[in-house]
Design an enzyme around this catalytic site. Structure first.
Site, PDB file in Angstrom:
ATOM      1  N   ASN A 410      15.737  77.769 -61.841  1.00 47.90           N
ATOM      2  CA  ASN A 410      14.437  77.626 -62.487  1.00 47.90           C
ATOM      3  C   ASN A 410      14.382  76.376 -63.359  1.00 47.90           C
ATOM      4  O   ASN A 410      13.822  75.370 -62.958  1.00 47.90           O
ATOM      5  CB  ASN A 410      14.124  78.882 -63.315  1.00 47.90           C
ATOM      6  CG  ASN A 410      12.649  78.981 -63.685  1.00 47.90           C
ATOM      7  OD1 ASN A 410      12.019  78.002 -64.063  1.00 47.90           O
ATOM      8  ND2 ASN A 410      12.087  80.178 -63.575  1.00 47.90           N
ATOM      9  N   ASP A 411      14.978  76.437 -64.513  1.00 44.29           N
ATOM     10  CA  ASP A 411      14.852  75.337 -65.466  1.00 44.29           C
ATOM     11  C   ASP A 411      15.465  74.037 -64.960  1.00 44.29           C
ATOM     12  O   ASP A 411      14.985  72.960 -65.307  1.00 44.29           O
ATOM     13  CB  ASP A 411      15.498  75.738 -66.793  1.00 44.29           C
ATOM     14  CG  ASP A 411      14.896  77.022 -67.343  1.00 44.29           C
ATOM     15  OD1 ASP A 411      13.657  77.111 -67.400  1.00 44.29           O
ATOM     16  OD2 ASP A 411      15.666  77.941 -67.681  1.00 44.29           O
ATOM     17  N   VAL A 412      16.511  74.106 -64.135  1.00 49.28           N
ATOM     18  CA  VAL A 412      17.199  72.890 -63.689  1.00 49.28           C
ATOM     19  C   VAL A 412      16.447  72.172 -62.579  1.00 49.28           C
ATOM     20  O   VAL A 412      16.878  71.107 -62.126  1.00 49.28           O
ATOM     21  CB  VAL A 412      18.633  73.215 -63.222  1.00 49.28           C
ATOM     22  CG1 VAL A 412      19.453  73.773 -64.360  1.00 49.28           C
ATOM     23  CG2 VAL A 412      18.634  74.172 -62.040  1.00 49.28           C
ATOM     24  N   VAL A 413      15.304  72.737 -62.120  1.00 49.56           N
ATOM     25  CA  VAL A 413      14.479  72.065 -61.106  1.00 49.56           C
ATOM     26  C   VAL A 413      13.045  71.895 -61.601  1.00 49.56           C
ATOM     27  O   VAL A 413      12.148  71.607 -60.817  1.00 49.56           O
ATOM     28  CB  VAL A 413      14.485  72.850 -59.773  1.00 49.56           C
ATOM     29  CG1 VAL A 413      15.873  72.862 -59.168  1.00 49.56           C
ATOM     30  CG2 VAL A 413      13.968  74.277 -59.958  1.00 49.56           C
TER      31      VAL A 413
END
Length: 486
Positions: A410-413
């Site tokens: 989620n957050d890393v993309v």
């Protein structure tokens, strides 16, 4: 046996070599397993050599403690699922810090007793009997040893209590954050008070009440420092406390005159520090910002509104899209670990490869809940190392990628890291999944990620959402892909 001290020091030297060589081998996935074994042999050798120290007492109690610890570690290592590895690492790391703090407590109490302040404390130290002066004799700790003992105890206590909070958060026992007005000032006051009391102890003003106050302040500071940190920062926090534990062990090793503890602690401390810096760099944030910036505290208050709607896709269409693609990049995240879908993902990737599709796996440095979490999961499933690419290597390839399959990340993309200066993750390097021609995201629902931030990728024109449990969804993809080949 005048040769015994020399033999013990030689064993410590060999153990140190095994620690260093083991750590070196851990830097590559191909040799990491062997590196762990080498370091384990080094630790076993150091422990066995310690039993032959001429001033060692209470060997029976020490053996009993070792057996209990080994049994607990063996049981947990066999029973704990891969999804729970981050919290287990945090817990074990905290135990190391707690052990260093306990050694410091023993030495401080022994020092105070030597000053004649603790006559009621029995002379039963199994660690350093000669430091427990009796009958008014002066204590044997030098000023340097005393200062390092206090410093090691402080760092170890902070690592112990902070790691326990990190464990509780990762385990889901605590809310992801705990903040209140003036929290930074309170934390600074706690740290300042602990340092002041530590200075009093280090300058010879040792007494049991002061020792108790010192450890209470150190433990409380560790708790308060970790409570406001958001879940997305846990990889950095775990690495930082790992470095703290190593430093604490090294300092207490100096106090005990134990070369193995000094070297092992320095190696762990250096490795943890470097890893912490790498993790912070991967998030484009300073360590101070991680500790005091309350990252993730802005959950649900993203400044930039996201237009559009999430567009679903079924497994059959997703399988067809990837079956006839030339390049597919698979991006695993914590959702893959929760669903334990790594084996199904590799089965799906193998089917694509048999069809001539070029498949790679893209790993963000802070994907999951601890450094290397995704690498371990993929290695467990048997994914070849040459198919696993780091963020810097894979990002230039996304524009030429036909389909990017995101599973639980989620957050890393999240493109907001590049487009929204008001976002808590702004400036964090991400996997440029949005640059792929098509993106398929496997996700259980429409909720936000662990940092509580909405993901603009899910609303992009080239993104389709395949809702469902990770393992079940990938299982459907495998079934549909096999149907195409039938």
């Amino acid at each position: 046996m005048s040769w015994l001290p020399t033999l013990i020091k030689a064993c410590y030297f060999l153990a140190a070599l095994l620690f260093i060589l083991g750590l070196k081998r851990m830097s590559s996935p191909r040799t990491a397993r062997g590196g762990i074994v080498w370091a384990g042999y080094g630790m076993l050798l150091a422990v066995l050599a310690t039993f032959f120290l001429p001033d060692m007492h209470n060997r029976g109690l020490i053996i009993a403690a070792v057996l209990i610890g080994v049994s607990a570690a063996w049981w947990s290592g066999k029973r704990v699922a891969m999804t729970a590895m981050p919290q287990m690492v945090a817990l074990y790391n905290g135990m190391g810090g707690g052990a260093a703090a306990a050694i410091g407590a023993v030495e401080l109490i022994g020092y105070a007793r030597g000053l004649g302040l603790l006559h009621a404390v029995p002379d039963t130290s199994p660690l350093r009997p000669e430091s427990w002066a009796v009958n008014g004799l002066p204590p044997t700790l030098s000023p340097t040893e005393l200062a390092l003992g206090v410093l090691g105890a402080l760092i170890g206590a902070v690592s112990f209590s902070g790691s326990l909070i990190a464990f509780a958060k990762l385990q889901g026992w605590l809310d992801k954050r705990f903040v209140f007005a003036g929290q930074r000032a309170v934390n600074l006051l706690l740290l300042a008070a602990a340092v002041v009391v530590g200075i009093l102890l280090a300058t010879g003003h040792a007494s049991l009440p002061l020792i108790l106050v010192f450890f209470a302040l150190a433990l409380l500071f560790g708790l308060m420092m970790t409570l406001p940190i958001g879940g997305a920062d846990m990889p950095v926090v775990i690495s930082l406390y790992n470095a703290f534990t190593g430093l604490a062990v090294a300092f207490e090793g100096f106090v005990l005159g134990n070369e193995a503890m000094i070297i092992a602690g320095m190696v762990v401390g250096a490795a943890g520090t470097l890893l912490t810096q790498l993790m912070a760099k991967a998030m484009n944030r300073s360590i101070g910002n991680v500790l005091f910036g309350s990252f993730g505290a802005a959950a649900g208050s993203e400044a930039q509104s996201i237009e559009g709607a999430q567009k679903p896709i079924d497994a059959a269409d997703a399988a067809v899209m990837m079956a006839y693609a030339e390049r597919v990049v698979i991006v695993p995240g914590y959702g893959l670990a929760v669903a334990q879908a790594q084996h199904k993902v590799w089965e799906f990737a193998q089917l694509l490869i048999k069809r001539g599709v070029k498949v790679k796996f893209a790993i963000h440095p802070v994907a999951g809940r601890m450094p290397g979490h995704m690498n371990v999961l993929l290695a467990e499933a048997g994914v070849p190392y040459d198919l696993i690419a780091d963020m810097d290597d894979i990002n230039p390839e996304f524009p030429a990628t036909d389909v990017a399959l995101v599973i639980g990340a989620n957050d890393v993309v999240n493109p907001l890291a590049k487009t929204d200066p008001a976002s808590p993750i702004y400036g964090m390097p991400i996997l440029d999944v949005s640059n792929a021609k098509h993106v398929i995201v496997i996700k259980r629902g429409k909720g936000t990620g662990f940092a509580g931030i909405e993901n603009a990728l899910f609303y992009a024109d080239n993104t389709r959402m395949l809702y469902g449990d990770g393992q079940a969804a990938v299982g459907e993809l495998v079934t549909e892909l096999k149907a195409i080949d039938a």
